[in-house]
Design a protein around this motif. Structure first.
Motif, PDB file in Angstrom:
ATOM      1  N   ARG A  68       0.869  -1.178   0.000  1.00 42.26           N
ATOM      2  CA  ARG A  68       0.000   0.000   0.000  1.00 42.26           C
ATOM      3  C   ARG A  68       0.898   1.217   0.000  1.00 42.26           C
ATOM      4  O   ARG A  68       1.895   1.258   0.701  1.00 42.26           O
ATOM      5  CB  ARG A  68      -0.876   0.032   1.258  1.00 42.26           C
ATOM      6  N   PHE A  69       0.474   2.174  -0.735  1.00 38.61           N
ATOM      7  CA  PHE A  69       1.255   3.370  -0.925  1.00 38.61           C
ATOM      8  C   PHE A  69       0.657   4.464  -0.055  1.00 38.61           C
ATOM      9  O   PHE A  69      -0.532   4.721  -0.119  1.00 38.61           O
ATOM     10  CB  PHE A  69       1.149   3.700  -2.406  1.00 38.61           C
ATOM     11  N   GLN A  70       1.486   5.059   0.820  1.00 36.45           N
ATOM     12  CA  GLN A  70       1.006   6.141   1.676  1.00 36.45           C
ATOM     13  C   GLN A  70       1.654   7.440   1.225  1.00 36.45           C
ATOM     14  O   GLN A  70       2.849   7.604   1.455  1.00 36.45           O
ATOM     15  CB  GLN A  70       1.428   5.881   3.122  1.00 36.45           C
ATOM     16  N   THR A  88      17.888  10.362  -2.923  1.00 36.39           N
ATOM     17  CA  THR A  88      17.081  11.388  -2.265  1.00 36.39           C
ATOM     18  C   THR A  88      16.185  12.054  -3.291  1.00 36.39           C
ATOM     19  O   THR A  88      16.627  12.370  -4.396  1.00 36.39           O
ATOM     20  CB  THR A  88      18.001  12.454  -1.629  1.00 36.39           C
ATOM     21  N   HIS A  89      14.929  12.232  -2.941  1.00 36.73           N
ATOM     22  CA  HIS A  89      13.972  12.867  -3.860  1.00 36.73           C
ATOM     23  C   HIS A  89      13.277  14.020  -3.147  1.00 36.73           C
ATOM     24  O   HIS A  89      13.138  13.993  -1.928  1.00 36.73           O
ATOM     25  CB  HIS A  89      12.869  11.879  -4.250  1.00 36.73           C
ATOM     26  N   PRO A  90      12.777  14.977  -3.928  1.00 36.81           N
ATOM     27  CA  PRO A  90      11.905  15.981  -3.319  1.00 36.81           C
ATOM     28  C   PRO A  90      10.587  15.307  -2.929  1.00 36.81           C
ATOM     29  O   PRO A  90      10.347  14.162  -3.287  1.00 36.81           O
ATOM     30  CB  PRO A  90      11.691  16.997  -4.436  1.00 36.81           C
ATOM     31  N   ARG A  91       9.745  16.073  -2.216  1.00 28.16           N
ATOM     32  CA  ARG A  91       8.521  15.483  -1.701  1.00 28.16           C
ATOM     33  C   ARG A  91       7.719  14.774  -2.803  1.00 28.16           C
ATOM     34  O   ARG A  91       7.595  15.278  -3.917  1.00 28.16           O
ATOM     35  CB  ARG A  91       7.646  16.549  -1.063  1.00 28.16           C
ATOM     36  N   GLY A  92       7.202  13.640  -2.463  1.00 26.59           N
ATOM     37  CA  GLY A  92       6.426  12.882  -3.427  1.00 26.59           C
ATOM     38  C   GLY A  92       7.248  11.839  -4.153  1.00 26.59           C
ATOM     39  O   GLY A  92       6.727  10.863  -4.659  1.00 26.59           O
ATOM     40  N   GLY A  93       8.561  12.048  -4.204  1.00 24.17           N
ATOM     41  CA  GLY A  93       9.414  11.099  -4.907  1.00 24.17           C
ATOM     42  C   GLY A  93       9.731   9.850  -4.105  1.00 24.17           C
ATOM     43  O   GLY A  93      10.171   8.849  -4.650  1.00 24.17           O
ATOM     44  N   VAL A  94       9.478   9.976  -2.790  1.00 22.48           N
ATOM     45  CA  VAL A  94       9.663   8.825  -1.909  1.00 22.48           C
ATOM     46  C   VAL A  94       8.355   8.631  -1.154  1.00 22.48           C
ATOM     47  O   VAL A  94       7.716   9.602  -0.761  1.00 22.48           O
ATOM     48  CB  VAL A  94      10.829   9.066  -0.920  1.00 22.48           C
ATOM     49  N   ALA A  95       7.940   7.412  -1.002  1.00 26.93           N
ATOM     50  CA  ALA A  95       6.697   7.149  -0.288  1.00 26.93           C
ATOM     51  C   ALA A  95       6.901   6.001   0.686  1.00 26.93           C
ATOM     52  O   ALA A  95       7.752   5.147   0.479  1.00 26.93           O
ATOM     53  CB  ALA A  95       5.583   6.799  -1.270  1.00 26.93           C
ATOM     54  N   LEU A  96       6.078   6.031   1.727  1.00 25.81           N
ATOM     55  CA  LEU A  96       6.103   4.912   2.663  1.00 25.81           C
ATOM     56  C   LEU A  96       5.261   3.792   2.066  1.00 25.81           C
ATOM     57  O   LEU A  96       4.068   3.960   1.828  1.00 25.81           O
ATOM     58  CB  LEU A  96       5.525   5.343   4.015  1.00 25.81           C
ATOM     59  N   MET A  97       5.886   2.678   1.774  1.00 24.17           N
ATOM     60  CA  MET A  97       5.174   1.525   1.255  1.00 24.17           C
ATOM     61  C   MET A  97       4.951   0.561   2.412  1.00 24.17           C
ATOM     62  O   MET A  97       5.909   0.216   3.111  1.00 24.17           O
ATOM     63  CB  MET A  97       5.997   0.806   0.179  1.00 24.17           C
ATOM     64  N   THR A  98       3.722   0.160   2.599  1.00 26.73           N
ATOM     65  CA  THR A  98       3.480  -0.820   3.654  1.00 26.73           C
ATOM     66  C   THR A  98       3.000  -2.115   3.032  1.00 26.73           C
ATOM     67  O   THR A  98       2.195  -2.104   2.102  1.00 26.73           O
ATOM     68  CB  THR A  98       2.444  -0.334   4.691  1.00 26.73           C
ATOM     69  N   ALA A  99       3.523  -3.193   3.543  1.00 31.31           N
ATOM     70  CA  ALA A  99       3.174  -4.515   3.020  1.00 31.31           C
ATOM     71  C   ALA A  99       2.620  -5.358   4.155  1.00 31.31           C
ATOM     72  O   ALA A  99       3.194  -5.388   5.246  1.00 31.31           O
ATOM     73  CB  ALA A  99       4.415  -5.184   2.439  1.00 31.31           C
ATOM     74  N   GLU A 108      -3.833 -11.199  10.588  1.00 28.02           N
ATOM     75  CA  GLU A 108      -4.158 -10.490  11.826  1.00 28.02           C
ATOM     76  C   GLU A 108      -3.907  -8.996  11.707  1.00 28.02           C
ATOM     77  O   GLU A 108      -4.047  -8.255  12.679  1.00 28.02           O
ATOM     78  CB  GLU A 108      -3.322 -11.057  12.987  1.00 28.02           C
ATOM     79  N   GLY A 109      -3.504  -8.559  10.536  1.00 26.73           N
ATOM     80  CA  GLY A 109      -3.372  -7.125  10.297  1.00 26.73           C
ATOM     81  C   GLY A 109      -1.977  -6.570  10.489  1.00 26.73           C
ATOM     82  O   GLY A 109      -1.792  -5.353  10.484  1.00 26.73           O
ATOM     83  N   ASN A 110      -0.975  -7.411  10.662  1.00 27.41           N
ATOM     84  CA  ASN A 110       0.395  -6.911  10.832  1.00 27.41           C
ATOM     85  C   ASN A 110       1.017  -6.555   9.494  1.00 27.41           C
ATOM     86  O   ASN A 110       0.840  -7.285   8.517  1.00 27.41           O
ATOM     87  CB  ASN A 110       1.265  -7.959  11.527  1.00 27.41           C
ATOM     88  N   SER A 111       1.731  -5.448   9.490  1.00 28.50           N
ATOM     89  CA  SER A 111       2.375  -5.041   8.249  1.00 28.50           C
ATOM     90  C   SER A 111       3.751  -4.454   8.520  1.00 28.50           C
ATOM     91  O   SER A 111       4.101  -4.179   9.668  1.00 28.50           O
ATOM     92  CB  SER A 111       1.496  -4.043   7.487  1.00 28.50           C
TER      93      SER A 111
END
Ligand code: ZN
Length: 162
Positions: A68-70, A88-99, A108-111
């Protein structure tokens, strides 16, 4: 990495159901991907902007991860660094990806989350085939081979947590 087919990709996912793996959007231009220069194949889902995927080889086995992309929060992290390739990227170029974790822990919802290049083009940034918009890569004292090994190590560490 070796050239993958749609079937390879759909069969590789470790953290989503078979039904999801069958339905998710696989890139249509697999024949044109620069496989020799990829440490993993990563892509965004054009029909579901909060989803992204990556597939890589681990000891000759394919491992696919649905994430999931946050998007970065407002006013947070003006510049940030990918935890895989260290670009290194300006804002938006890096995202928190959760799996979601694989197996029962995931049900059980752990990621697990990691900051990654939003376009998942880490392999191309490393090799200078793609240049970050206004971000930059550090002047590295490591050789390209060492940087590739480090990126694969970082990816491996992420996959180990799933
Ligand atoms: Zn990256």
């Amino acid at each position: 990495m070796r050239t993958l087919t749609e079937q390879d990709i759909r069969g590789s996912f470790i953290n989503c159901s078979k039904g999801e793996a069958k339905r998710l959007a696989v890139p249509r231009d697999l024949d044109e991907r620069p496989w020799d220069d990829l440490d993993f194949l990563g892509w965004r889902d054009p029909g579901a902007p909060d989803r992204s995927y990556l597939v890589t080889e681990r000891e000759d086995r394919l491992v696919g991860v649905a994430m999931r992309f946050q998007p970065a929060r407002r006013g947070f992290l003006h510049r940030s660094m990918c935890s895989l390739c260290l670009t290194t990227h300006p804002r938006g170029g890096v995202a928190l990806m959760t799996a979601r974790k694989a197996g029962p822990a995931g049900r059980e919802g752990n990621s697990v989350g990691a900051y990654m290049c939003t376009d998942l083009a880490c392999s191309l940034y490393l090799r200078g085939r793609k240049v970050p918009e206004t971000g930059a890569r550090f002047e590295e004292s490591l050789t390209l081979e060492e940087q590739i090994a480090r990126t694969r190590g970082n990816l491996s560490a992420f996959l180990d947590k799933l």
